[in-house]
Design a protein around this motif. Structure first.
Motif, PDB file in Angstrom:
ATOM      1  N   LYS A  21       7.770   0.664  -6.593  1.00  0.00           N
ATOM      2  CA  LYS A  21       7.141   0.000  -5.459  1.00  0.00           C
ATOM      3  C   LYS A  21       7.626  -1.435  -5.274  1.00  0.00           C
ATOM      4  CE  LYS A  21       2.789   2.627  -5.432  1.00  0.00           C
ATOM      5  NZ  LYS A  21       1.309   2.526  -5.464  1.00  0.00           N
ATOM      6  N   GLU A  22       7.766  -2.161  -6.365  1.00  0.00           N
ATOM      7  CA  GLU A  22       8.159  -3.568  -6.270  1.00  0.00           C
ATOM      8  C   GLU A  22       9.535  -3.713  -5.620  1.00  0.00           C
ATOM      9  OE1 GLU A  22       8.195  -7.575  -9.088  1.00  0.00           O
ATOM     10  OE2 GLU A  22       8.484  -5.607 -10.009  1.00  0.00           O
ATOM     11  N   ILE A  25       9.236  -2.741  -1.780  1.00  0.00           N
ATOM     12  CA  ILE A  25       8.583  -3.808  -1.008  1.00  0.00           C
ATOM     13  C   ILE A  25       9.557  -4.949  -0.746  1.00  0.00           C
ATOM     14  CG2 ILE A  25       6.809  -5.606  -1.115  1.00  0.00           C
ATOM     15  CD1 ILE A  25       5.004  -3.572  -2.550  1.00  0.00           C
ATOM     16  N   VAL A  41       2.537  -6.208   1.390  1.00  0.00           N
ATOM     17  CA  VAL A  41       1.948  -6.667   0.126  1.00  0.00           C
ATOM     18  C   VAL A  41       1.812  -5.515  -0.857  1.00  0.00           C
ATOM     19  CG1 VAL A  41      -0.079  -7.725  -0.961  1.00  0.00           C
ATOM     20  CG2 VAL A  41       0.712  -8.534   1.285  1.00  0.00           C
ATOM     21  N   GLU A  42       1.321  -4.386  -0.372  1.00  0.00           N
ATOM     22  CA  GLU A  42       1.097  -3.222  -1.230  1.00  0.00           C
ATOM     23  C   GLU A  42       1.458  -1.972  -0.443  1.00  0.00           C
ATOM     24  OE1 GLU A  42       0.863  -0.974  -4.070  1.00  0.00           O
ATOM     25  OE2 GLU A  42       0.153  -2.978  -4.622  1.00  0.00           O
ATOM     26  N   GLU A  44       1.699   2.589  -0.568  1.00  0.00           N
ATOM     27  CA  GLU A  44       1.349   3.864  -1.188  1.00  0.00           C
ATOM     28  C   GLU A  44       2.404   4.871  -0.764  1.00  0.00           C
ATOM     29  OE1 GLU A  44      -2.011   7.422  -0.832  1.00  0.00           O
ATOM     30  OE2 GLU A  44      -2.362   5.465   0.104  1.00  0.00           O
ATOM     31  N   ASP A  68       1.605   0.963   4.061  1.00  0.00           N
ATOM     32  CA  ASP A  68       1.148  -0.239   3.362  1.00  0.00           C
ATOM     33  C   ASP A  68      -0.362  -0.406   3.517  1.00  0.00           C
ATOM     34  OD1 ASP A  68       0.742  -1.266   5.901  1.00  0.00           O
ATOM     35  OD2 ASP A  68       1.789  -3.148   5.525  1.00  0.00           O
ATOM     36  N   ASN A  69      -0.919  -1.475   2.939  1.00  0.00           N
ATOM     37  CA  ASN A  69      -2.363  -1.661   2.907  1.00  0.00           C
ATOM     38  C   ASN A  69      -2.963  -1.953   4.280  1.00  0.00           C
ATOM     39  OD1 ASN A  69      -0.802  -4.113   2.383  1.00  0.00           O
ATOM     40  ND2 ASN A  69      -2.771  -5.169   2.394  1.00  0.00           N
TER      41      ASN A  69
END
Length: 279
Positions: A21-22, A25, A41-42, A44, A68-69
């Motif tokens: 994920k990092e 992103i 930011v985050e 899934e 994302d979030n």
């Protein structure tokens, strides 16, 4: 001397960005046209299979599919050749990602249902030249050609033309990491006595590089990689054959037009001769 496998090969590309994920992103934030404050930011991960919400036919599979979030959808594709099939698949996958946002809970309030749609971004890295110019970064939206301010937002395509990329052509100073990611995709393939310091000095890029080390692959994983590599070679060969067929068809059509014109001239000459004979 370490050996590094090619991150542009489908299975390795998915391993890097579909399981970390990092890294994903960072890759998306650096290369998508996101304004300050819109950074991811985050995320899934979602299934790579794009299942339509309507009867649109067979499902298709993308390399990386995530949300994302804030509810925005991001589809990421790595493609070795620019083909008609790939262009259509990009259109289909982006459209499906929009359609999937339809939710039964808003069935009685259509206005609220459509207002709830979140942006969809399709990012495609293409290891082939497909444009007439020298640009490598292409941002596509639905807009009025004569008035670019008139836009139907919600679906953006970013196409990265890898062969045309050179570091000096990137002008967005606040997103310098984009240059490193593009260099990573373009340069990390083969043997290196010493990797470029600009790449290894960034911990995210270095992490991605380490995932490309041949020694990090099990025999089974290496076999899968080699099959994927062979598939790319085969696809490229098919593309060249398709191009030859297209050119052959163009030549045949031109010959037919030439013959038709010649036949017309001959018929006209015959007509004139008959006229002269009758006189």
């Amino acid at each position: 001397m370490a050996m590094y496998l090619d991150p542009k090969i489908d299975v390795l590309f998915k391993k890097i960005f579909g399981e970390n994920k990092e890294l994903l992103i960072s890759f998306l934030n650096s290369l998508l046209p996101l304004k300050d404050g819109q950074e991811i930011v985050e995320i899934e991960y979602l299934t790579p299979e794009q299942v339509p919400g309507t009867l649109l036919g067979k499902n298709s599979v993308v390399d990386v599919n995530c949300v994302d979030n804030t509810g925005r959808t991001f589809l990421v594709e790595m493609q070795s050749e620019w083909t008609n099939v790939f262009r259509k698949r990009l259109l289909l996958n982006g459209s499906k990602a929009v359609i999937k946002q339809l939710d039964k809970k808003y069935a009685e309030d259509r206005a609220k249902k459509y207002q709830s749609f979140k942006p969809v971004y399709v990012l495609a890295v293409v290891n082939a030249s497909f444009s007439q110019g020298k640009d490598w970064y292409h941002h596509l939206q639905i807009m009025d050609f004569k008035n670019p301010d008139v836009v139907i937002d919600g679906l953006d395509y970013v196409l990265l033309e890898l062969p045309n990329f050179t570091p000096e052509t990137w002008t967005q100073a606040h997103k310098k990491l984009a240059v490193l990611w593009m260099r990573f995709l373009k340069e990390i393939d083969g043997y290196y006595e010493q990797l470029p310091e600009e790449l290894t000095s960034n911990k995210l890029i270095l992490s991605a590089i380490k995932l490309c080390e041949e020694s990090a692959f099990s025999p089974a994983e290496r076999e899968i990689y080699e099959r994927a590599e062979d598939a790319v070679i085969w696809q490229n060969s098919i593309k060249y054959l398709e191009d030859e067929v297209v050119e052959a068809r163009k030549s045949l059509a031109e010959n037919k037009r030439t013959l038709a014109e010649k036949d017309k001239e001959i018929q006209e000459l015959k007509k004139q001769l008959r006229k002269q004979t009758n006189e």
